[in-house]
Design a protein around this motif. Structure first.
Motif, PDB file in Angstrom:
ATOM      1  N   SER A   1      15.818  10.053 -70.407  1.00  0.00           N
ATOM      2  CA  SER A   1      16.061  11.371 -69.820  1.00  0.00           C
ATOM      3  C   SER A   1      16.159  11.193 -68.307  1.00  0.00           C
ATOM      4  N   GLN A   2      17.295  11.557 -67.717  1.00  0.00           N
ATOM      5  CA  GLN A   2      17.500  11.277 -66.286  1.00  0.00           C
ATOM      6  C   GLN A   2      16.473  11.972 -65.411  1.00  0.00           C
ATOM      7  N   ALA A   3      16.014  13.165 -65.822  1.00  0.00           N
ATOM      8  CA  ALA A   3      15.082  13.946 -64.991  1.00  0.00           C
ATOM      9  C   ALA A   3      13.739  13.239 -64.813  1.00  0.00           C
ATOM     10  N   ASN A   4      13.406  12.327 -65.720  1.00  0.00           N
ATOM     11  CA  ASN A   4      12.133  11.602 -65.624  1.00  0.00           C
ATOM     12  C   ASN A   4      12.204  10.396 -64.702  1.00  0.00           C
ATOM     13  N   PHE A   5      13.396  10.054 -64.222  1.00  0.00           N
ATOM     14  CA  PHE A   5      13.548   8.884 -63.372  1.00  0.00           C
ATOM     15  C   PHE A   5      14.150   9.229 -62.007  1.00  0.00           C
ATOM     16  N   PHE A   6      15.103  10.183 -62.001  1.00  0.00           N
ATOM     17  CA  PHE A   6      15.876  10.438 -60.787  1.00  0.00           C
ATOM     18  C   PHE A   6      15.448  11.735 -60.101  1.00  0.00           C
ATOM     19  N   GLU A   7      15.280  11.628 -58.785  1.00  0.00           N
ATOM     20  CA  GLU A   7      14.994  12.816 -57.970  1.00  0.00           C
ATOM     21  C   GLU A   7      16.269  13.640 -57.810  1.00  0.00           C
ATOM     22  N   GLU A   8      17.377  12.923 -57.606  1.00  0.00           N
ATOM     23  CA  GLU A   8      18.693  13.566 -57.517  1.00  0.00           C
ATOM     24  C   GLU A   8      19.613  12.872 -58.518  1.00  0.00           C
ATOM     25  N   TYR A   9      20.456  13.662 -59.190  1.00  0.00           N
ATOM     26  CA  TYR A   9      21.346  13.086 -60.205  1.00  0.00           C
ATOM     27  C   TYR A   9      22.573  13.978 -60.292  1.00  0.00           C
ATOM     28  N   GLN A  10      23.710  13.425 -59.901  1.00  0.00           N
ATOM     29  CA  GLN A  10      24.963  14.193 -59.947  1.00  0.00           C
ATOM     30  C   GLN A  10      26.027  13.353 -60.644  1.00  0.00           C
ATOM     31  N   MET A  11      26.761  14.001 -61.538  1.00  0.00           N
ATOM     32  CA  MET A  11      27.854  13.273 -62.182  1.00  0.00           C
ATOM     33  C   MET A  11      28.978  14.220 -62.566  1.00  0.00           C
ATOM     34  N   GLU A  12      30.176  13.687 -62.532  1.00  0.00           N
ATOM     35  CA  GLU A  12      31.349  14.386 -63.059  1.00  0.00           C
ATOM     36  C   GLU A  12      32.036  13.417 -63.996  1.00  0.00           C
ATOM     37  N   GLY A  13      32.177  13.813 -65.237  1.00  0.00           N
ATOM     38  CA  GLY A  13      32.765  12.928 -66.234  1.00  0.00           C
ATOM     39  C   GLY A  13      34.276  12.881 -66.153  1.00  0.00           C
ATOM     40  N   VAL A  14      34.865  12.358 -67.201  1.00  0.00           N
ATOM     41  CA  VAL A  14      36.320  12.195 -67.267  1.00  0.00           C
ATOM     42  C   VAL A  14      37.017  13.548 -67.146  1.00  0.00           C
ATOM     43  N   SER A  15      36.424  14.580 -67.786  1.00  0.00           N
ATOM     44  CA  SER A  15      36.963  15.941 -67.696  1.00  0.00           C
ATOM     45  C   SER A  15      35.826  16.912 -67.985  1.00  0.00           C
ATOM     46  N   SER A  16      36.101  18.205 -67.830  1.00  0.00           N
ATOM     47  CA  SER A  16      35.045  19.197 -68.097  1.00  0.00           C
ATOM     48  C   SER A  16      34.675  19.208 -69.580  1.00  0.00           C
ATOM     49  N   GLU A  17      35.657  18.946 -70.461  1.00  0.00           N
ATOM     50  CA  GLU A  17      35.352  18.900 -71.900  1.00  0.00           C
ATOM     51  C   GLU A  17      34.602  17.612 -72.253  1.00  0.00           C
ATOM     52  N   ASP A  18      35.032  16.513 -71.664  1.00  0.00           N
ATOM     53  CA  ASP A  18      34.390  15.221 -71.928  1.00  0.00           C
ATOM     54  C   ASP A  18      33.596  14.808 -70.685  1.00  0.00           C
ATOM     55  N   ASN A  19      32.482  15.513 -70.483  1.00  0.00           N
ATOM     56  CA  ASN A  19      31.715  15.294 -69.256  1.00  0.00           C
ATOM     57  C   ASN A  19      30.767  14.102 -69.415  1.00  0.00           C
ATOM     58  N   GLU A  20      31.378  12.915 -69.536  1.00  0.00           N
ATOM     59  CA  GLU A  20      30.617  11.674 -69.700  1.00  0.00           C
ATOM     60  C   GLU A  20      31.321  10.560 -68.950  1.00  0.00           C
ATOM     61  N   ILE A  21      30.564   9.505 -68.679  1.00  0.00           N
ATOM     62  CA  ILE A  21      31.136   8.274 -68.125  1.00  0.00           C
ATOM     63  C   ILE A  21      30.592   7.127 -68.959  1.00  0.00           C
ATOM     64  N   CYS A  22      31.471   6.232 -69.406  1.00  0.00           N
ATOM     65  CA  CYS A  22      31.037   5.048 -70.160  1.00  0.00           C
ATOM     66  C   CYS A  22      31.440   3.796 -69.389  1.00  0.00           C
ATOM     67  N   LEU A  23      30.451   2.944 -69.114  1.00  0.00           N
ATOM     68  CA  LEU A  23      30.683   1.737 -68.337  1.00  0.00           C
ATOM     69  C   LEU A  23      30.164   0.528 -69.094  1.00  0.00           C
ATOM     70  N   GLU A  24      30.956  -0.547 -69.111  1.00  0.00           N
ATOM     71  CA  GLU A  24      30.430  -1.798 -69.656  1.00  0.00           C
ATOM     72  C   GLU A  24      29.737  -2.540 -68.519  1.00  0.00           C
ATOM     73  N   VAL A  25      28.498  -2.944 -68.762  1.00  0.00           N
ATOM     74  CA  VAL A  25      27.694  -3.523 -67.685  1.00  0.00           C
ATOM     75  C   VAL A  25      26.956  -4.752 -68.211  1.00  0.00           C
ATOM     76  N   THR A  26      26.652  -5.685 -67.306  1.00  0.00           N
ATOM     77  CA  THR A  26      25.786  -6.822 -67.635  1.00  0.00           C
ATOM     78  C   THR A  26      24.376  -6.442 -67.205  1.00  0.00           C
ATOM     79  N   PRO A  27      23.492  -6.121 -68.156  1.00  0.00           N
ATOM     80  CA  PRO A  27      22.168  -5.619 -67.771  1.00  0.00           C
ATOM     81  C   PRO A  27      21.353  -6.604 -66.937  1.00  0.00           C
ATOM     82  N   GLU A  28      21.607  -7.911 -67.132  1.00  0.00           N
ATOM     83  CA  GLU A  28      20.894  -8.925 -66.340  1.00  0.00           C
ATOM     84  C   GLU A  28      21.188  -8.748 -64.850  1.00  0.00           C
ATOM     85  N   ASN A  29      22.448  -8.451 -64.504  1.00  0.00           N
ATOM     86  CA  ASN A  29      22.813  -8.239 -63.095  1.00  0.00           C
ATOM     87  C   ASN A  29      22.139  -6.989 -62.528  1.00  0.00           C
TER      88      ASN A  29
END
Length: 285
Positions: free
Chosen positions: A59-87
């Motif tokens: 839950s972002q509210a339990n970690f972040f003091e400020e949290y802002q995001m805009e997804g791909v569109s208003s209907e699909d308000n998400e962002i998906c990123l492939e990441v290397t967790p070790e980095n």
């Protein structure tokens, strides 16, 4: 697409780092899914990673003091990123004593999660350390692969013994066999077993307890068929997958449990007040 977050509390930063480090022990690559309320680390069960899959929800509210995001569109308000967790883990570990840490999706030579940390200083001059963690943006057409896995139709659900104890046992068993049979019943009993041509070893656990799944759980309340409480259900798994899960565990869960689909899937769950981690290991014949 925009994303920026700010962590001010050092306990939140340490906990977030522990979660990311745990993920990094489980997989080399995963998908970070950002929504307005949550962050998810996802590994879908492909043959390439041995069929193992993972779902970690924060839950972002339990970690972040400020949290802002805009997804791909208003209907699909998400962002998906492939990441290397070790980095990501390595970058976060270097800023553990920061006064504030900002995480932002940026475009450098490639898309990056930029981590900028304001470090404590004795003078009036501020010190800022920046890490750029390269990411790949996952196109909308592939998002369906990274949805929450459904709760398997399990035969038995049981609380796990202390994870450190379990890890020590599995570490020793790994020296003797590549595969381990985990079996449990509805009487709070669980066995870890290995069998080879030369040796047979079983560790017994009793009085672990069985989770009281409610009506919203799998198959209208957990194990639907009337099962003899003493009857054992088992899954034979690659011992390295289980060891990986136990070795990486750094989140000190308030509850740890596993669901077993007989001879099919081992479903491990760690619960903390502000995060949950599910890990699926397919059974082998």
């Amino acid at each position: 697409m925009k994303f920026r977050g700010k962590i001010m509390d050092i306990a939140c930063l340490n906990h977030f780092t522990r979660v990311v480090t745990t993920i990094s022990k489980l997989t080399k690559m995963c998908v970070l899914r950002l929504t307005p309320d949550n962050l998810f680390f996802v590994l879908s069960g492909k043959v390439a990673n041995g069929g193992v899959s993972m779902w970690c929800e924060l839950s972002q509210a339990n970690f972040f003091e400020e949290y802002q995001m805009e997804g791909v569109s208003s209907e699909d308000n998400e962002i998906c990123l492939e990441v290397t967790p070790e980095n990501l883990s390595r970058a976060l570990k270097t800023v553990q004593n920061a006064k504030a840490v900002k995480v932002k999706l940026t475009k450098k030579h490639c898309p990056c999660l930029t981590i900028a940390a304001e470090l404590p200083t004795l003078s009036s001059v501020s010190r800022v350390v920046t890490h750029d963690v390269p990411v790949d943006v996952i196109p909308r057409r592939l998002w369906h692969e990274f949805k929450e896995p459904s709760m398997p139709d399990f035969d038995v659900s049981i609380y796990l013994p202390p994870l450190k104890t379990m890890k020590n046992i599995v570490d020793r068993m790994k020296n003797l066999s590549n595969f381990l049979v985990i079996e449990a019943n509805l009487n709070g009993e669980m066995n870890l077993k290995i069998e080879t041509d030369l040796v047979s070893v079983t560790t017994h656990f009793r009085d672990l307890g069985n989770p009281p799944w409610g009506d919203d759980a799998s198959q209208d309340g957990g194990p639907s068929q009337i099962r003899d409480p003493e009857s054992m259900v088992e899954a034979r798994v690659d011992i390295r997958r289980l060891q990986q899960f136990l070795m990486g565990q750094q989140v000190n869960p308030s509850k740890a449990m596993c669901n077993i689909v007989h001879q099919s899937v081992l479903h491990l769950i760690l619960l903390h007040e502000d995060m949950s981690l599910q890990y699926f290991i397919p059974a082998v014949a």
